[in-house]
Design a protein around this motif. Structure first.
Motif, PDB file in Angstrom:
ATOM      1  N   SER A  94      30.700 -12.095 -12.707  1.00 20.46           N
ATOM      2  CA  SER A  94      31.459 -11.615 -13.266  1.00 20.46           C
ATOM      3  C   SER A  94      32.719 -11.569 -12.287  1.00 20.46           C
ATOM      4  O   SER A  94      32.714 -11.277 -10.783  1.00 20.46           O
ATOM      5  N   GLU A  95      34.010 -11.742 -12.824  1.00 18.11           N
ATOM      6  CA  GLU A  95      35.017 -11.244 -11.443  1.00 18.11           C
ATOM      7  C   GLU A  95      35.216  -9.628 -10.724  1.00 18.11           C
ATOM      8  O   GLU A  95      35.208 -10.288  -9.807  1.00 18.11           O
ATOM      9  N   SER A  96      34.051  -9.205 -11.218  1.00 17.36           N
ATOM     10  CA  SER A  96      34.714  -7.921 -10.517  1.00 17.36           C
ATOM     11  C   SER A  96      32.876  -7.641  -9.529  1.00 17.36           C
ATOM     12  O   SER A  96      33.013  -6.972  -8.896  1.00 17.36           O
ATOM     13  N   GLY A  97      32.093  -9.338  -9.858  1.00 15.97           N
ATOM     14  CA  GLY A  97      30.893  -8.365  -9.097  1.00 15.97           C
ATOM     15  C   GLY A  97      29.591  -7.721  -9.376  1.00 15.97           C
ATOM     16  O   GLY A  97      28.895  -7.629  -8.932  1.00 15.97           O
ATOM     17  N   ARG A  98      30.364  -6.951 -10.726  1.00 17.52           N
ATOM     18  CA  ARG A  98      29.554  -6.274 -11.129  1.00 17.52           C
ATOM     19  C   ARG A  98      28.366  -6.300 -12.657  1.00 17.52           C
ATOM     20  O   ARG A  98      27.423  -6.029 -12.350  1.00 17.52           O
ATOM     21  N   LEU A  99      28.521  -7.507 -12.589  1.00 17.83           N
ATOM     22  CA  LEU A  99      27.746  -7.828 -13.425  1.00 17.83           C
ATOM     23  C   LEU A  99      27.873  -9.568 -13.386  1.00 17.83           C
ATOM     24  O   LEU A  99      28.193 -10.430 -12.789  1.00 17.83           O
ATOM     25  N   ALA A 100      26.225 -10.194 -13.571  1.00 19.05           N
ATOM     26  CA  ALA A 100      26.309 -11.435 -13.701  1.00 19.05           C
ATOM     27  C   ALA A 100      24.657 -11.731 -14.062  1.00 19.05           C
ATOM     28  O   ALA A 100      23.706 -11.025 -15.050  1.00 19.05           O
ATOM     29  N   ILE A 101      24.518 -13.049 -14.201  1.00 17.18           N
ATOM     30  CA  ILE A 101      23.539 -13.763 -15.104  1.00 17.18           C
ATOM     31  C   ILE A 101      22.538 -14.358 -14.300  1.00 17.18           C
ATOM     32  O   ILE A 101      23.278 -15.178 -13.329  1.00 17.18           O
ATOM     33  N   GLY A 102      21.644 -15.016 -13.960  1.00 19.67           N
ATOM     34  CA  GLY A 102      21.175 -15.440 -13.647  1.00 19.67           C
ATOM     35  C   GLY A 102      19.753 -15.690 -14.045  1.00 19.67           C
ATOM     36  O   GLY A 102      19.071 -15.631 -15.379  1.00 19.67           O
ATOM     37  N   LEU A 103      19.317 -17.060 -13.285  1.00 19.87           N
ATOM     38  CA  LEU A 103      18.268 -18.060 -14.079  1.00 19.87           C
ATOM     39  C   LEU A 103      17.280 -18.008 -12.246  1.00 19.87           C
ATOM     40  O   LEU A 103      17.601 -18.826 -11.717  1.00 19.87           O
ATOM     41  N   LEU A 142       7.670 -21.017 -13.101  1.00 15.88           N
ATOM     42  CA  LEU A 142       8.151 -19.562 -13.882  1.00 15.88           C
ATOM     43  C   LEU A 142       9.264 -20.029 -14.491  1.00 15.88           C
ATOM     44  O   LEU A 142      10.226 -20.847 -13.752  1.00 15.88           O
ATOM     45  N   ALA A 143       9.909 -19.256 -15.659  1.00 15.46           N
ATOM     46  CA  ALA A 143      11.140 -19.262 -15.490  1.00 15.46           C
ATOM     47  C   ALA A 143      11.671 -18.320 -16.679  1.00 15.46           C
ATOM     48  O   ALA A 143      12.058 -18.590 -17.368  1.00 15.46           O
ATOM     49  N   VAL A 144      12.765 -17.894 -15.681  1.00 17.43           N
ATOM     50  CA  VAL A 144      13.530 -16.667 -15.974  1.00 17.43           C
ATOM     51  C   VAL A 144      14.765 -16.414 -16.251  1.00 17.43           C
ATOM     52  O   VAL A 144      15.466 -16.038 -14.697  1.00 17.43           O
ATOM     53  N   PRO A 145      15.026 -16.395 -16.992  1.00 18.53           N
ATOM     54  CA  PRO A 145      16.866 -15.699 -17.023  1.00 18.53           C
ATOM     55  C   PRO A 145      16.859 -14.508 -16.728  1.00 18.53           C
ATOM     56  O   PRO A 145      16.100 -12.796 -17.483  1.00 18.53           O
ATOM     57  N   SER A 146      18.002 -13.577 -16.294  1.00 19.15           N
ATOM     58  CA  SER A 146      17.562 -12.012 -15.840  1.00 19.15           C
ATOM     59  C   SER A 146      19.565 -11.980 -15.787  1.00 19.15           C
ATOM     60  O   SER A 146      20.690 -12.953 -15.662  1.00 19.15           O
ATOM     61  N   ILE A 147      19.521 -10.679 -16.462  1.00 22.01           N
ATOM     62  CA  ILE A 147      20.681  -9.649 -16.092  1.00 22.01           C
ATOM     63  C   ILE A 147      21.165  -8.799 -15.162  1.00 22.01           C
ATOM     64  O   ILE A 147      19.963  -8.078 -15.017  1.00 22.01           O
ATOM     65  N   ARG A 148      21.543  -8.845 -14.149  1.00 21.39           N
ATOM     66  CA  ARG A 148      21.890  -7.979 -13.044  1.00 21.39           C
ATOM     67  C   ARG A 148      23.066  -7.219 -12.830  1.00 21.39           C
ATOM     68  O   ARG A 148      24.146  -7.530 -12.889  1.00 21.39           O
TER      69      ARG A 148
END
Length: 163
Positions: free
Chosen positions: A89-98, A123-129
Protein backbone atom coordinates in the motif's frame (compact mmCIF):
# COMPACT_ATOMS: atom_id res chain seq x y z
CA UNK A 1 -12.51 -35.53 -13.20
CA UNK A 2 -13.06 -33.17 -10.24
CA UNK A 3 -9.32 -33.21 -9.52
CA UNK A 4 -8.51 -32.16 -13.09
CA UNK A 5 -11.03 -29.31 -12.95
CA UNK A 6 -9.66 -28.17 -9.57
CA UNK A 7 -6.10 -28.35 -10.87
CA UNK A 8 -7.04 -26.17 -13.86
CA UNK A 9 -8.61 -23.58 -11.55
CA UNK A 10 -5.52 -23.56 -9.32
CA UNK A 11 -3.16 -23.26 -12.30
CA UNK A 12 -5.17 -20.36 -13.77
CA UNK A 13 -5.31 -18.60 -10.40
CA UNK A 14 -1.57 -19.00 -9.74
CA UNK A 15 -0.67 -17.95 -13.28
CA UNK A 16 -2.75 -14.78 -12.95
CA UNK A 17 -1.14 -13.98 -9.60
CA UNK A 18 2.36 -14.83 -10.83
CA UNK A 19 2.16 -12.48 -13.81
CA UNK A 20 -0.26 -9.91 -12.40
CA UNK A 21 0.99 -9.24 -8.89
CA UNK A 22 4.41 -7.79 -9.83
CA UNK A 23 2.62 -5.27 -12.07
CA UNK A 24 0.94 -3.80 -8.98
CA UNK A 25 4.18 -3.37 -7.06
CA UNK A 26 5.43 0.21 -7.01
CA UNK A 27 9.06 0.98 -7.73
CA UNK A 28 9.81 2.48 -4.31
CA UNK A 29 13.06 1.56 -2.58
CA UNK A 30 11.31 0.05 0.44
CA UNK A 31 9.23 -2.42 -1.58
CA UNK A 32 11.27 -5.56 -1.95
CA UNK A 33 14.37 -3.45 -1.34
CA UNK A 34 15.43 -4.88 2.00
CA UNK A 35 16.50 -8.20 3.45
CA UNK A 36 13.85 -9.75 5.69
CA UNK A 37 14.27 -12.39 8.38
CA UNK A 38 11.14 -14.19 9.50
CA UNK A 39 10.08 -16.52 12.29
CA UNK A 40 7.39 -19.10 11.54
CA UNK A 41 5.09 -19.24 14.55
CA UNK A 42 1.80 -21.11 14.25
CA UNK A 43 -1.04 -22.23 12.00
CA UNK A 44 -4.78 -22.54 12.35
CA UNK A 45 -6.39 -25.43 10.45
CA UNK A 46 -10.00 -25.95 9.39
CA UNK A 47 -9.70 -29.69 10.16
CA UNK A 48 -8.63 -31.49 13.34
CA UNK A 49 -5.49 -33.56 13.75
CA UNK A 50 -2.90 -31.14 12.36
CA UNK A 51 0.07 -29.60 14.17
CA UNK A 52 -0.65 -25.92 14.91
CA UNK A 53 2.78 -25.06 16.39
CA UNK A 54 5.14 -24.56 13.44
CA UNK A 55 8.44 -23.06 14.61
CA UNK A 56 10.97 -22.19 11.96
CA UNK A 57 13.06 -19.47 10.31
CA UNK A 58 13.32 -17.93 6.86
CA UNK A 59 15.13 -15.22 4.98
CA UNK A 60 14.01 -13.19 2.00
CA UNK A 61 16.47 -11.30 -0.19
CA UNK A 62 15.80 -7.77 -1.40
CA UNK A 63 14.98 -9.32 -4.80
CA UNK A 64 12.36 -11.60 -3.24
CA UNK A 65 14.26 -14.91 -3.24
CA UNK A 66 13.35 -16.78 -0.09
CA UNK A 67 14.25 -19.96 1.75
CA UNK A 68 13.68 -21.44 5.15
CA UNK A 69 12.55 -24.31 7.31
CA UNK A 70 9.74 -25.11 9.77
CA UNK A 71 8.01 -27.97 11.57
CA UNK A 72 5.03 -28.57 9.32
CA UNK A 73 1.38 -29.39 9.93
CA UNK A 74 1.99 -33.15 9.62
CA UNK A 75 4.77 -32.99 12.24
CA UNK A 76 7.74 -33.28 9.88
CA UNK A 77 10.55 -30.84 9.10
CA UNK A 78 10.05 -28.90 5.89
CA UNK A 79 12.65 -26.96 3.92
CA UNK A 80 11.66 -24.62 1.12
CA UNK A 81 12.98 -22.23 -1.49
CA UNK A 82 11.19 -19.92 -3.87
CA UNK A 83 10.40 -16.42 -5.03
CA UNK A 84 8.21 -13.93 -3.18
CA UNK A 85 6.22 -11.21 -4.96
CA UNK A 86 4.61 -8.36 -3.07
CA UNK A 87 2.45 -5.29 -3.69
CA UNK A 88 2.49 -2.73 -0.89
CA UNK A 89 0.00 0.00 0.00
CA UNK A 90 1.05 3.64 -0.35
CA UNK A 91 1.48 3.92 3.42
CA UNK A 92 3.64 0.79 3.52
CA UNK A 93 1.62 -0.58 6.45
CA UNK A 94 -0.21 -3.25 4.44
CA UNK A 95 0.84 -5.56 1.61
CA UNK A 96 -0.37 -8.58 -0.30
CA UNK A 97 2.11 -11.18 -1.42
CA UNK A 98 2.57 -14.48 -3.14
CA UNK A 99 5.35 -16.99 -2.56
CA UNK A 100 5.98 -19.61 -5.25
CA UNK A 101 8.48 -22.43 -4.95
CA UNK A 102 9.00 -25.95 -3.69
CA UNK A 103 8.88 -27.48 -0.20
CA UNK A 104 9.91 -30.82 1.33
CA UNK A 105 8.30 -32.83 4.13
CA UNK A 106 4.93 -33.75 2.66
CA UNK A 107 5.61 -37.09 0.95
CA UNK A 108 3.42 -40.11 1.62
CA UNK A 109 0.08 -38.33 1.41
CA UNK A 110 -2.20 -39.28 -1.51
CA UNK A 111 -3.90 -35.89 -1.77
CA UNK A 112 -0.65 -33.91 -1.73
CA UNK A 113 0.96 -36.36 -4.19
CA UNK A 114 -1.08 -34.67 -6.93
CA UNK A 115 1.09 -31.54 -6.59
CA UNK A 116 4.37 -33.31 -5.71
CA UNK A 117 7.30 -34.57 -7.74
CA UNK A 118 9.44 -36.93 -5.72
CA UNK A 119 10.26 -35.28 -2.41
CA UNK A 120 9.33 -31.78 -3.63
CA UNK A 121 5.84 -30.34 -3.34
CA UNK A 122 4.62 -27.21 -5.10
CA UNK A 123 4.55 -24.20 -2.77
CA UNK A 124 2.04 -21.46 -3.63
CA UNK A 125 1.06 -19.29 -0.67
CA UNK A 126 -0.76 -15.97 -0.95
CA UNK A 127 -0.28 -13.76 2.11
CA UNK A 128 -1.13 -10.50 3.81
CA UNK A 129 1.52 -8.49 5.66
CA UNK A 130 0.64 -5.90 8.32
CA UNK A 131 3.28 -3.57 9.75
CA UNK A 132 3.13 -3.57 13.57
CA UNK A 133 6.23 -1.42 14.27
CA UNK A 134 9.16 0.10 12.38
CA UNK A 135 10.52 -2.67 10.13
CA UNK A 136 8.51 -5.34 12.02
CA UNK A 137 5.49 -7.03 10.45
CA UNK A 138 3.04 -9.86 11.01
CA UNK A 139 2.42 -12.02 7.95
CA UNK A 140 -0.60 -14.31 7.51
CA UNK A 141 -0.25 -16.93 4.79
CA UNK A 142 -3.51 -18.31 3.45
CA UNK A 143 -3.60 -21.88 2.08
CA UNK A 144 -7.12 -22.78 0.96
CA UNK A 145 -8.07 -26.43 0.60
CA UNK A 146 -8.91 -26.13 -3.10
CA UNK A 147 -10.10 -29.45 -4.47
CA UNK A 148 -9.15 -31.30 -1.27
CA UNK A 149 -5.45 -31.19 -2.17
CA UNK A 150 -4.02 -30.21 1.22
CA UNK A 151 -6.55 -31.83 3.56
CA UNK A 152 -7.34 -28.63 5.45
CA UNK A 153 -7.53 -24.91 4.84
CA UNK A 154 -4.73 -23.18 6.74
CA UNK A 155 -3.84 -19.72 7.98
CA UNK A 156 -0.16 -19.57 8.91
CA UNK A 157 1.40 -16.77 10.97
CA UNK A 158 4.97 -15.44 10.87
CA UNK A 159 6.74 -12.46 12.40
CA UNK A 160 9.17 -10.53 10.15
CA UNK A 161 11.99 -8.02 10.67
CA UNK A 162 13.37 -6.12 7.67
CA UNK A 163 16.89 -4.67 7.53
Amino acid sequence: MRAIKSAKVVICFLTALFFGLPAFAESRDDIGGRVTVGVHIASVHSSAGFNNFNPGLYIKSKEGWTGGFYRNSVRKMSFYAGKHFEAESESGRLAIGLTLGFVTGYTGYDDIARISRGKLTLLAVPSIRVSIADDVSLRAGIIPNIGGIVGSSVIHFALEKSF
